[in-house]
Design a protein around this motif. Structure first.
Motif, short mmCIF file in Angstrom:
data_model
loop_
_atom_site.label_atom_id
_atom_site.label_comp_id
_atom_site.label_asym_id
_atom_site.label_seq_id
_atom_site.Cartn_x
_atom_site.Cartn_y
_atom_site.Cartn_z
N PHE A 68 -28.24 -17.46 39.85
CA PHE A 68 -27.93 -18.89 39.96
C PHE A 68 -26.46 -19.18 39.68
O PHE A 68 -25.86 -20.05 40.30
N SER A 69 -25.90 -18.44 38.72
CA SER A 69 -24.50 -18.70 38.34
C SER A 69 -23.52 -18.32 39.45
O SER A 69 -22.36 -18.73 39.43
N LYS A 70 -23.97 -17.50 40.40
CA LYS A 70 -23.08 -17.04 41.47
C LYS A 70 -23.17 -17.91 42.73
O LYS A 70 -22.49 -17.64 43.72
N ILE A 71 -24.04 -18.93 42.67
CA ILE A 71 -24.15 -19.83 43.83
C ILE A 71 -22.91 -20.72 43.87
O ILE A 71 -22.58 -21.39 42.89
N ASP A 72 -22.22 -20.70 44.98
CA ASP A 72 -20.96 -21.44 45.09
C ASP A 72 -21.16 -22.93 44.90
O ASP A 72 -20.44 -23.57 44.13
N ASP A 73 -22.12 -23.50 45.60
CA ASP A 73 -22.37 -24.93 45.51
C ASP A 73 -23.52 -25.17 44.52
O ASP A 73 -24.70 -25.07 44.88
N GLN A 74 -23.17 -25.48 43.28
CA GLN A 74 -24.18 -25.63 42.24
C GLN A 74 -25.09 -26.85 42.47
O GLN A 74 -26.19 -26.91 41.94
N SER A 75 -24.62 -27.79 43.27
CA SER A 75 -25.46 -28.97 43.54
C SER A 75 -26.73 -28.56 44.30
O SER A 75 -27.77 -29.23 44.18
N ARG A 76 -26.66 -27.47 45.05
CA ARG A 76 -27.87 -26.96 45.74
C ARG A 76 -28.92 -26.55 44.71
O ARG A 76 -30.11 -26.84 44.88
N LEU A 77 -28.45 -25.88 43.65
CA LEU A 77 -29.37 -25.48 42.58
C LEU A 77 -29.94 -26.71 41.88
O LEU A 77 -31.14 -26.76 41.57
#
Length: 526
Positions: free
Chosen positions: A228-237
């Motif tokens: 999760f921390s490597k997802i570029d767009d954290q808003s998706r998470l």
């Protein structure tokens, strides 16, 4: 002393015996001669005896003086011997001291010599040991150099192997990350339809949609948090966590709902104030909304109902703050008003919020806009809450008017009809049996008994039992069995227990309190 006294005694006896012999022997000689001669001689002998006795007495006295003199001489000799002995003892002690001092001096001299020789030997041994140690260290240095060259060669080989393994591991991790990101993307596609649902529409999703959401949650749980921390767009998470959290809430998976909604909230918190001006404002506010519902409907172990409601109020206040003065927003303000209505010190605030929501809908209608079904349901809810507040104050006429206003918006609303029926029971304002029969018809037609949330279903069943027993409905025992089966099972989820709205007191109660209230009402009716 004993031998000396023995000698003196024997000497004294011997002298006395000699003297007695000298005195008696003339008597025996005279007695053997003629009488005349004997008498004369006897007289002569008597005189001689007297003189002899005198001599004996003198000899005895002389002997006594000799004895005394001898004793004095012996005592003096003893004193001389004692003095001599003491002098000899002191001389002997003096000689011992002299000899002891001489011995100590000799011993110290010998010990000093011994110590000196040991120091010299020790120095020699140290020099010898250091030479040996130097030779050993030299050998160690040689070995170390050999090992260093050997290690350097091995390290060079190992480094190449390590770099090779690291690259392989990196490729493997990239593969895993790619796979998990692919899984994340698939979940995002699967739950895309849920993004279009309003908060009220989640209640009526189909079983197929419910199962789809459950499968998506299970798949999401298998993704490591490190991904999760490597997802570029954290808003998706954040958005995915919110959608899955709401689905868990309506599936009564309260622990998963709380965790997912908290994760979404945390993501949006980190995005900062920019969230308020983007499409993520509503999901961010709604995270707080549903976290408030969890606290309102599910009380933690060890926490009082009032404390749980206070925490729920904080979440809803935050949700309303994020949403701002949105003229179209009714759900969060009304939910906050509901929570406040359960807290005695906040009921006036609840009344004001309800009036504001009613005014918002009036403004919409006056502007020529027609209320959509969700807005109509929320307006009904506003009138119901207003009627409940009036009921708590025992303002029965005002309460009846509010319930009537709710029915004017939606005549087929079960809750409004039941509330009018219960008000008729308590205040005699209306025909309770007729109102209860009509409410039960709406209940069966609207399929409300299949509500997904446990807490809502428990309240509806309590209302059904009360309405059925007051109206003598033929299915009253069926409703009672459904109600008991629901509340008699294990209801705790994790460390939380469900709370229910009491249709008789208009307050929040536990399962046991709700069950007791229904049983008491049945006894009164029977």
């Amino acid at each position: 002393m004993a031998p000396r006294m023995l000698i003196l005694n024997h000497s004294r006896r011997f002298i006395i015996l000699v003297l007695l012999f000298l005195v008696i022997s003339p008597v025996f000689v005279v007695s053997a001669q003629s009488p005349d001669v004997s008498i004369e001689r006897a007289n002569q002998a008597k005189e001689d005896s007297l003189r002899a006795l005198e001599q004996v007495e003198k000899v005895r006295e002389t002997a006594q003086r000799a004895e005394i003199t001898a004793e004095k001489a012996f005592a003096e000799s003893k004193n001389i011997a004692d003095v001599s002995e003491r002098i000899f003892g002191k001389v002997q002690m003096f000689l011992y001291i002299i000899l002891g001092i001489f011995g100590i001096i000799q011993g110290v001299s010998l010990f000093s010599e011994f110590k000196r020789r040991r120091v010299e030997e020790s120095r020699f041994q140290d020099i010898f040991d250091k030479q040996i140690e130097s030779l050993g260290k030299l050998g160690q240095v040689i070995d170390t150099v050999k090992q260093a060259f050997s290690i350097q060669i091995k390290e060079s080989e190992a480094k190449e192997e390590y770099i090779k393994k690291a690259k392989e591991l990196e490729e493997t991790l990239k593969g895993y990350f790619k796979d998990y990101m692919g899984q994340f993307d698939r979940i995002e596609v699967e739950i895309e339809p849920f993004k279009k649902l309003s908060r009220l529409e989640w209640v009526s999703i189909s079983d197929e949609q419910r199962n789809l959401a459950k499968a998506a949650r299970a798949s999401f749980d298998t993704i490591p948090k490190s991904v999760f921390s490597k997802i570029d767009d954290q808003s998706r998470l954040g958005e995915m966590s919110y959608q899955l959290g709401v689905s868990a809430f309506y599936d009564n998976d309260i622990i998963a709902a709380s965790d997912l909604l908290e994760r979404a909230k945390s993501v949006y918190d980190k995005l900062g104030e920019s969230v308020r001006t983007t499409r993520h404002r509503n999901p961010y506010a709604f995270c707080h909304h549903f976290l408030g519902l969890i606290e309102k409907n599910w009380c933690r172990n060890g926490m009082t109902i009032e404390a749980s409601l206070e925490k729920a109020k904080e979440y809803l206040e935050r949700a309303n703050e994020i949403l701002g003065q949105d003229p179209m927003e009714l759900l969060s303000p009304l939910t906050l008003a509901e929570i406040q209505s359960y807290l005695a010190h906040n009921r006036e605030d609840a009344y004001s919020l309800i009036q504001d929501c009613i005014k918002k809908t009036d403004d919409l209608k006056n502007s020529g806009k027609k209320l959509n079904p969700n807005q109509q349901n929320l307006l009904v809810r506003a009138y119901l809450l207003k009627g409940n507040l009036e009921y708590i104050k025992a303002n029965y006429e005002a309460s009846k008017s509010s319930y009537a206003s709710a029915l004017n918006v939606k005549p087929e609303n079960f809750y409004a009809l039941f509330s009018q029926g219960w008000l008729a029971v308590k205040s005699k304002l209306g025909d309770a049996k007729s109102l209860f029969r009509e409410s039960l018809n709406l209940l069966r037609g609207a399929n409300l008994l299949n509500k997904p949330e446990l807490t809502t279903r428990g309240t509806i069943l309590a209302q059904a039992v009360i309405a059925a027993y007051h109206s003598n409905d033929p299915k009253k025992d069926d409703y009672l069995n459904l109600f008991r089966n629901l509340l008699n099972r294990t209801l705790q989820v994790g460390d939380r227990n469900p709370l229910f709205f009491s249709p008789t007191t208009k307050k929040v109660v536990t399962a046991e309190q709700l069950r007791n209230e229904v049983d008491e009402e049945r006894k009164i009716i029977i």
